[in-house]
Design a protein around this motif. Structure first.
Motif, PDB file in Angstrom:
ATOM      1  N   LEU A   1     -10.070   6.170   2.437  1.00  0.00           N
ATOM      2  CA  LEU A   1      -9.677   5.280   1.348  1.00  0.00           C
ATOM      3  C   LEU A   1     -10.377   5.671   0.053  1.00  0.00           C
ATOM      4  CD1 LEU A   1      -7.750   2.918   1.550  1.00  0.00           C
ATOM      5  CD2 LEU A   1      -9.688   1.391   1.665  1.00  0.00           C
ATOM      6  N   MET A   2     -11.681   5.961   0.161  1.00  0.00           N
ATOM      7  CA  MET A   2     -12.429   6.329  -1.032  1.00  0.00           C
ATOM      8  C   MET A   2     -11.924   7.642  -1.608  1.00  0.00           C
ATOM      9  SD  MET A   2     -16.246   5.368   0.196  1.00  0.00           S
ATOM     10  CE  MET A   2     -16.995   6.344  -1.080  1.00  0.00           C
TER      11      MET A   2
ATOM     12  N   GLY B   1     -17.506   0.213   3.049  1.00  0.00           N
ATOM     13  CA  GLY B   1     -18.054   1.398   3.688  1.00  0.00           C
ATOM     14  C   GLY B   1     -19.573   1.431   3.593  1.00  0.00           C
TER      15      GLY B   1
ATOM     16  N   HIS C   1     -14.232   4.402   6.165  1.00  0.00           N
ATOM     17  CA  HIS C   1     -13.712   4.086   4.831  1.00  0.00           C
ATOM     18  C   HIS C   1     -13.613   5.303   3.926  1.00  0.00           C
ATOM     19  CE1 HIS C   1     -14.516  -0.042   6.061  1.00  0.00           C
ATOM     20  NE2 HIS C   1     -13.616  -0.349   5.171  1.00  0.00           N
TER      21      HIS C   1
ATOM     22  N   SER D   1     -19.228   2.949   9.719  1.00  0.00           N
ATOM     23  CA  SER D   1     -18.348   2.167   8.851  1.00  0.00           C
ATOM     24  C   SER D   1     -18.033   2.966   7.594  1.00  0.00           C
ATOM     25  CB  SER D   1     -18.992   0.832   8.489  1.00  0.00           C
ATOM     26  OG  SER D   1     -19.907   0.992   7.441  1.00  0.00           O
ATOM     27  N   MET D   2     -19.001   3.774   7.141  1.00  0.00           N
ATOM     28  CA  MET D   2     -18.746   4.641   5.990  1.00  0.00           C
ATOM     29  C   MET D   2     -17.668   5.651   6.352  1.00  0.00           C
ATOM     30  SD  MET D   2     -19.936   4.649   3.025  1.00  0.00           S
ATOM     31  CE  MET D   2     -19.866   5.618   1.540  1.00  0.00           C
TER      32      MET D   2
ATOM     33  N   ASP E   1       0.819  -1.206   0.000  1.00  0.00           N
ATOM     34  CA  ASP E   1       0.000   0.000   0.000  1.00  0.00           C
ATOM     35  C   ASP E   1       0.859   1.264   0.000  1.00  0.00           C
ATOM     36  OD1 ASP E   1      -2.308  -1.381  -0.106  1.00  0.00           O
ATOM     37  OD2 ASP E   1      -2.666  -1.393   2.049  1.00  0.00           O
TER      38      ASP E   1
ATOM     39  N   TYR F   1      -9.007   8.920  -1.301  1.00  0.00           N
ATOM     40  CA  TYR F   1      -7.677   8.713  -1.847  1.00  0.00           C
ATOM     41  C   TYR F   1      -7.768   8.074  -3.226  1.00  0.00           C
ATOM     42  CZ  TYR F   1      -3.269   6.037  -1.898  1.00  0.00           C
ATOM     43  OH  TYR F   1      -2.105   5.439  -2.233  1.00  0.00           O
ATOM     44  N   GLY F   2      -8.612   7.052  -3.375  1.00  0.00           N
ATOM     45  CA  GLY F   2      -8.800   6.427  -4.679  1.00  0.00           C
ATOM     46  C   GLY F   2      -9.409   7.395  -5.671  1.00  0.00           C
ATOM     47  N   ALA F   3     -10.409   8.141  -5.226  1.00  0.00           N
ATOM     48  CA  ALA F   3     -11.071   9.072  -6.131  1.00  0.00           C
ATOM     49  C   ALA F   3     -10.119  10.175  -6.567  1.00  0.00           C
ATOM     50  CB  ALA F   3     -12.292   9.683  -5.449  1.00  0.00           C
TER      51      ALA F   3
ATOM     52  N   ILE G   1      -6.819   9.894  -6.960  1.00  0.00           N
ATOM     53  CA  ILE G   1      -5.927   9.360  -7.993  1.00  0.00           C
ATOM     54  C   ILE G   1      -6.655   9.370  -9.338  1.00  0.00           C
ATOM     55  CG2 ILE G   1      -4.660   7.340  -8.744  1.00  0.00           C
ATOM     56  CD1 ILE G   1      -4.361   6.538  -5.864  1.00  0.00           C
TER      57      ILE G   1
ATOM     58  N   GLY H   1      -6.192   2.994  -8.709  1.00  0.00           N
ATOM     59  CA  GLY H   1      -7.015   3.971  -8.000  1.00  0.00           C
ATOM     60  C   GLY H   1      -8.446   3.481  -7.851  1.00  0.00           C
TER      61      GLY H   1
END
Lengths: 357, 292
Positions: A318-319, B111, A315, A311-312, A259, A321-323, A325, B100
């Motif tokens: 992470l979301m 989530g 997370h 829980s959202m 990671d 960070y992915g979005a 990129i 990504g």
């Protein structure tokens, strides 16, 4: 405005060939350096240790990766493993009583030697296959570190860094650790900035653009690909050691897993491949923006504007960070460095609109 | 001897389950030359989709059918929204884009639906399959059968009219365009098909180990499978899966107790490395000749 070009006349070659030919750029770099040097005076301990220090060190790591990915065009998905080798080497050496100065050097050399093994794959394949090969090596190095207890002490064990001094200054206080990281950052930055102007840099760029064509015009691609892996892994290894000694102070194998590799590549890409300022902007962006946005969302949820499950909430970083990129790749593939460059070019000729350079 | 045979059989079954994940990667690479690093996350999303539909009261097979539709559309959407703007960009950009997407989905799925592992009951039963003195996992056996069926279907599909178009696109984008084949549509369809494979993989792996984010870790063995078999070969995915599965079961079966565990990842890494160093295009992959 800031970048006034009127009255700037270079009359010697040495003046036009300096790193920052425009005075405004020199001023900016100077001010930033002074700000960075004075940071322990005006920043709280919390900001210095949890934002500034990781930003500096990860910028340095991104710059080392930039040398390989942006300038030599060799894709590397195992850079965290290279940093891990440096970190573990330096810690074990200092535990045996080797002074830190020497341990850092050895850490770099060790990383460079093993990094050249990664490079051996690069001599045979490129592109996608190089990504795979380096990725496989990342997993191999991870496994060796976790499973050879002489190195890590086991999968869940942490290895404390011993008390050391660098150039007679004990690395106990936050300020001392900060200045060591800053000094290494300055060294690497100057190196990367200047490599672009040497024959080595030009050869690397030729290899990046088309390696066969580079071979045809007489660049020894065997040598330069290996050299790129060697230098970059050396810098990465020392940065890994600095990361261990200045920031974490205790290392576990999970601090250098796959990671982290993705994170480093994301920093290089978000910043803009191959640019030096992009390394800093990208590292800062990838490290800090998810935190800032998460705080914003938590604040919105706290005021009742937004209702999110826990829980959202966990997370969302992470979301984001992915979005992030994905967003950068889609909308500004050249990264933050390009955005900065556009603004600078606009201001260079302001109030007129047409850029020349 | 029976220990060895048991490792062999179970490894082969696991390997075929890997093939199911790998097939999605192969389909996408075959049409567009993009190595899809988000296939693991797609498998996870497939598993979540099936689980959510059963939660809403659908019987499992109906839920799987509905999930096939959902994930097909999801695959089309990914292509339309993300991949189409990336045409002509350097390879690192596209690799990073799929990574990504992987990171995003890894946050998005758990989530939205909670992190705890979800049970997926496909009605196979927990009792092991007994063949002589060998015990095999029944879920894995069913998964292996489905994987075989998928591979046969994929092979047959490439003989149809649409499949021929996809093959043409995989050979050369520009030539396909010039004879009137819509490359974009072909690529989109291959992403949709990868979504279908993801549902199959997600259902079977979800039934075997529960649906949660750890399904994304299937990406790594699947990548090893496609590297070994050749990234653009369907048969390669099948045989590569068998080999990786067997090696990843037999070697850890004997070595794990000596070195302290998780040798499977090492075997997978070594297979990737050796394949790339010895024969980069894999067992059945197409060798590309490069011109300046």
């Amino acid at each position: 405005m800031f970048y006034r070009l009127s009255g700037v006349h270079h009359t010697r070659y040495s003046q036009t060939r300096q790193l920052w030919p425009i005075p405004a750029d020199r001023w900016q770099v100077g001010i930033l350096l002074v700000l960075a040097l004075a940071a322990p005076l005006y920043m709280s301990q919390l900001y210095l240790s949890s934002y500034m220090l990781p930003w500096l060190i990860f910028s340095t790591a991104t710059l080392s990766l930039t040398l390989l990915m942006g300038m030599a065009g060799q894709l590397h998905f195992g850079f965290a493993a290279v940093m891990a080798i440096g970190a573990y080497t330096s810690i074990h050496l200092t535990r045996f009583g080797v002074p830190l100065e020497l341990a850092l050097l050895c850490a770099g050399l060790m990383s460079a030697v093993i990094g050249c093994l990664f490079g051996a794959a690069a001599l045979r394949v490129k592109g996608l296959y190089l990504v795979m090969a380096t990725l496989a090596m990342q997993f191999l190095v991870d496994w060796v570190i976790v499973n050879v207890t002489a190195i890590s002490g086991g999968a869940v064990a942490t290895l404390q860094t011993p008390k050391v001094r660098f150039l007679f200054v004990p690395l106990e206080s936050l300020a001392a650790r900060y200045y060591l990281a800053l000094a290494w950052m300055v060294v690497v930055t100057l190196l990367i900035l200047n490599i672009k102007r040497t024959s080595l840099g030009r050869a690397l760029v030729a290899v990046r653009d088309k390696d066969f064509a580079a071979a045809v015009i007489g660049v020894n691609i065997f040598r330069y690909k290996l050299l790129a892996f060697f230098v970059s892994s050396f810098l990465g290894g020392v940065t890994g050691a600095i990361l261990a000694f200045c920031f974490y102070k205790a290392v576990t194998p999970s601090q250098f897993n796959f990671d982290v590799t993705i994170q480093l590549v994301a920093m290089a890409l978000v910043g803009g491949l191959g640019s030096v300022i992009g390394g800093f902007l990208g590292a800062g962006f990838v490290l800090l923006v998810p935190i800032v946005l998460l705080n914003l969302i938590a604040w919105l949820a706290g005021t009742g504007w937004l209702s999110i499950s826990t829980s959202m909430m966990a997370h969302i970083p992470l979301m984001l960070y992915g979005a992030m990129i994905i967003g950068f790749l889609l909308f500004e593939p050249l990264g933050l460095a390009k955005i900065y460059d556009n603004a600078r070019k606009y201001l260079l000729v302001w109030p007129f609109r047409h850029t020349q350079s | 001897m029976s220990y060895f045979l048991e490792l062999l059989v179970n490894g082969a079954l696991t390997g075929l389950m890997y093939s199911m994940v790998a097939l999605g990667i192969v389909l996408i690479y075959k049409s567009s030359g993009v190595l899809n690093f988000s296939q693991g996350a797609l498998v996870m999303m497939g598993g979540y989709a099936v689980w959510q539909l059963t939660e809403w009261g659908l019987p499992i097979w109906l839920a799987a059918m509905a999930a096939l539709v959902v994930m097909f559309v999801f695959g089309l959407l990914i292509e339309r929204v993300l991949l189409r703007t990336m045409v002509g960009q350097p390879i690192i950009m596209i690799v990073m884009l799929t990574l990504g997407l992987d990171v995003f989905l890894r946050g998005f799925g758990p989530g939205l639906l909670g992190t705890e592992p979800k049970q997926l009951d496909i009605g196979v039963g927990l009792a092991p399959l007994i063949m002589g003195d060998i015990l095999a996992n029944r879920t894995y056996a069913v998964g292996a059968l489905i994987a075989l069926a998928l591979v046969v279907l994929a092979l047959l599909f490439f003989r149809t009219r649409l499949g021929t178009k996809l093959r043409a696109v995989s050979d050369d984008h520009v030539s396909s365009w010039s004879v009137g084949i819509s490359v974009e549509r072909a690529v989109a369809i291959s992403w949709g098909l990868a979504g279908l494979c993801a549902v199959a993989g997600g259902t079977m792996w979800g039934a075997a180990q529960g649906v949660d984010w750890s399904l994304t870790a299937l990406l790594f063995p699947a990548v090893a499978v496609v590297i070994l078999g050749g990234i653009d070969s369907i048969v390669g995915a099948l045989l590569g899966g068998l080999i990786i599965g067997i090696l990843g079961s037999v070697i850890p079966g004997y070595v794990d107790s000596m070195v302290g565990g998780s040798t499977r990842d090492v075997v997978t890494s070594l297979v990737i490395l050796l394949t790339i160093l010895i024969r980069p295009y894999g067992m059945f992959g197409r060798e590309d000749i490069e011109r300046i």
